[in-house]
Design an enzyme around this catalytic site. Structure first.
Site, PDB file in Angstrom:
ATOM      1  CE1 TYR A 169       1.071  -0.314   4.420  1.00  0.00           C
ATOM      2  CE2 TYR A 169       0.001   1.825   4.415  1.00  0.00           C
ATOM      3  CZ  TYR A 169       0.814   0.896   5.034  1.00  0.00           C
ATOM      4  OH  TYR A 169       1.381   1.183   6.239  1.00  0.00           O
ATOM      5  NE  ARG A 210       6.904   3.881   0.523  1.00  0.00           N
ATOM      6  CZ  ARG A 210       6.628   4.660   1.559  1.00  0.00           C
ATOM      7  NH1 ARG A 210       7.558   4.904   2.473  1.00  0.00           N
ATOM      8  NH2 ARG A 210       5.443   5.190   1.704  1.00  0.00           N
ATOM      9  NE  ARG A 234      -5.931 -19.735   3.805  1.00  0.00           N
ATOM     10  CZ  ARG A 234      -5.142 -20.606   4.436  1.00  0.00           C
ATOM     11  NH1 ARG A 234      -5.229 -21.897   4.163  1.00  0.00           N
ATOM     12  NH2 ARG A 234      -4.256 -20.194   5.328  1.00  0.00           N
ATOM     13  CE  LYS A 281       3.081   3.037   3.137  1.00  0.00           C
ATOM     14  NZ  LYS A 281       3.215   3.195   4.584  1.00  0.00           N
ATOM     15  CD  GLU A 339       9.889   1.557  10.644  1.00  0.00           C
ATOM     16  OE1 GLU A 339       9.817   2.489   9.826  1.00  0.00           O
ATOM     17  OE2 GLU A 339       9.849   0.364  10.315  1.00  0.00           O
TER      18      GLU A 339
HETATM   19  N1  PLP Z   1       7.631   3.664   8.983  1.00  0.00           N
HETATM   20  C1  PLP Z   1       6.507   2.935   9.000  1.00  0.00           C
HETATM   21  C2  PLP Z   1       6.506   1.619   9.719  1.00  0.00           C
HETATM   22  C3  PLP Z   1       5.348   3.389   8.352  1.00  0.00           C
HETATM   23  O1  PLP Z   1       4.221   2.645   8.384  1.00  0.00           O
HETATM   24  C4  PLP Z   1       5.377   4.651   7.712  1.00  0.00           C
HETATM   25  C5  PLP Z   1       4.197   5.166   7.023  1.00  0.00           C
HETATM   26  O2  PLP Z   1       3.144   4.561   6.982  1.00  0.00           O
HETATM   27  C6  PLP Z   1       6.565   5.391   7.729  1.00  0.00           C
HETATM   28  C7  PLP Z   1       7.679   4.862   8.377  1.00  0.00           C
HETATM   29  C8  PLP Z   1       6.661   6.737   7.072  1.00  0.00           C
HETATM   30  O3  PLP Z   1       6.653   6.605   5.674  1.00  0.00           O
HETATM   31  P1  PLP Z   1       6.174   7.785   4.740  1.00  0.00           P
HETATM   32  O4  PLP Z   1       6.985   8.980   5.117  1.00  0.00           O
HETATM   33  O5  PLP Z   1       6.499   7.320   3.365  1.00  0.00           O
HETATM   34  O6  PLP Z   1       4.714   7.982   4.996  1.00  0.00           O
END
Ligand code: PLP
Length: 286
Positions: A33, A52, A101, A150, A182
Site C-alpha cells: 500500500y 516506492r 486459497r 510496505k 521506527e
Molecule cells: N515507517 C513505517 C513503519 C510506516 O508505516 C510509515 C508510514 O506509513 C513510515 C515509516 C513513514 O513513511 P512515509 O513517510 O512514506 O509515509
C-alpha cells in the site's frame, strides 16, 4: 460517508466497492500500500510514493496494476470526485483473486487487485497534535525482517498503537537489539545540537518518503544529518525528538516512556522542519 472509491478501474459509491473473499490481500496479507497526503487539493510527494510502490511490488514479485500516468490520473480523479482539499489517499495493490486459497502464488493470468479511497482531514496541515507534540512509549519490535516493503501486514503496528493508547500516549516507538527502529507508522529521529540523527536505511525500517524529503531539506538548511541507530536513553537525553510520515509530516515527540525530551514542548528544529517541509511540498505538489 459516501465516498467514491476506486476498484480495479471503476469509480464506485463506497457501499458498492468490493473485492472477493478469495483475494490474497484478505487471506494472506499479500498486498502492498501507499498513503499520499493531499494539501490544497494537490498530491504531496506523489513521485516518491509511486516509486516506492514499484519497489514494494517488485520485491514481492507482484505485477504493477497500471502505469504511473494512470496511477496519477486516478489519484487526481479521486481528489476531485471526493472534493478533497486536505486529507489522504490510501492505495492498496494485492496479488489478486485466484479463486481459491493456496500458499502458492497464482500464475500471471491472475491480475492484481487495486483499490484506492480518500480520507478527508480538513486540518491535516494544521493538526492540533503538532502544537503539543506526541508522547510515545517504547515496545519491542517483533515485526518480520522485510520492513522496507510496505506490506499490509499491519497487525503488530496496530497492536503497538493500542499499547500506546492504553498507556495514555500517542504512539509507540519500536526497539530492537537495544536501538530504536521506527514508530508504528512513522520514522523516528532525535536532535542533538545542530545534528539530526535517524536510523540508516536497511530492511529494518520502512524507507519513508517523508524521511527522504525532510533529510534533504534539513541538509539544505545546514543541519548535520547522521544516519545511525540510537537508544531510548539517548533519545530521552536529546534536545528534541520527532517522527515523520505522510500522515503527520514532521511531528514533534515530547515525551518518551514518561520522560520529557528537552523542554517537554515541541522544539525549534522539529517546528522549523515541519514549516519548511509544508512550504516546499506545497510548492512541488501535483
Ligand atoms: N515507517 C513505517 C513503519 C510506516 O508505516 C510509515 C508510514 O506509513 C513510515 C515509516 C513513514 O513513511 P512515509 O513517510 O512514506 O509515509
Amino acid at each position: 460517508m459516501n465516498r467514491t472509491v476506486y476498484v480495479n478501474g471503476d469509480y464506485l459509491p463506497e457501499a458498492e466497492a468490493k473485492v472477493s473473499v478469495f483475494d490474497r490481500g484478505f487471506l494472506m496479507a499479500d498486498g502492498v500500500y501507499e498513503v499520499t497526503s493531499v494539501l490544497d487539493g494537490k498530491l504531496i510527494d506523489f513521485d516518491g510514493h509511486a516509486k516506492r510502490l514499484h519497489r514494494s511490488l517488485s520485491e514481492l514479485d507482484m505485477a504493477a496494476p497500471c502505469t504511473d500516468e494512470e496511477l496519477l490520473a486516478m489519484h487526481r480523479e479521486l481528489v476531485v470526485l471526493n472534493g478533497i482539499d486536505q486529507g489522504m489517499i490510501y492505495l492498496q495493490v494485492t496479488r489478486g483473486n485466484p479463486g481459491d486459497r493456496s500458499f502458492v502464488f497464482p500464475d500471471a493470468s491472475v491480475k492484481p487487485t487495486i483499490v484506492a479511497f480518500t480520507q478527508n482531514i480538513p486540518n491535516l496541515a494544521d493538526a492540533p497534535a503538532a502544537k503539543t507534540g506526541f508522547k510515545v512509549i517504547s515496545i519491542p519490535d517483533i515485526r518480520w525482517g522485510r520492513r522496507d516493503i510496505k506490506t499490509v501486514q499491519l497487525l503488530y503496528p496496530s497492536m503497538g498503537k493500542m499499547m500506546a493508547k492504553k498507556a495514555g500516549v500517542d504512539d509507540s516507538w519500536f526497539v530492537e537489539d537495544g536501538a530504536v527502529t521506527e514508530g508504528t507508522s512513522n520514522n523516528a529521529y532525535i536532535v542533538k545540537g545542530n545534528k539530526i540523527i535517524t536510523r540508516q536505511l536497511t530492511s529494518d525500517i520502512l524507507h519513508g518518503i517523508t524521511r527522504a524529503s525532510v533529510l534533504r531539506f534539513a541538509a539544505e538548511a545546514q543541519f548535520e544529518v547522521e544516519e545511525r541507530p540510537f537508544t531510548i536513553a539517548e533519545a530521552q537525553a536529546a534536545d528534541e525528538a520527532f517522527s515523520t510520515a505522510a500522515s503527520i509530516f514532521v511531528m514533534p515527540v515530547v515525551e518518551i516512556d514518561g520522560q520529557a525530551v528537552g523542554t517537554g514542548k515541541p522544539g525549534p528544529v522539529a517546528t522549523r522542519l515541519r514549516e519548511i517541509y509544508l512550504d516546499e511540498m506545497r510548492k512541488a505538489a501535483l
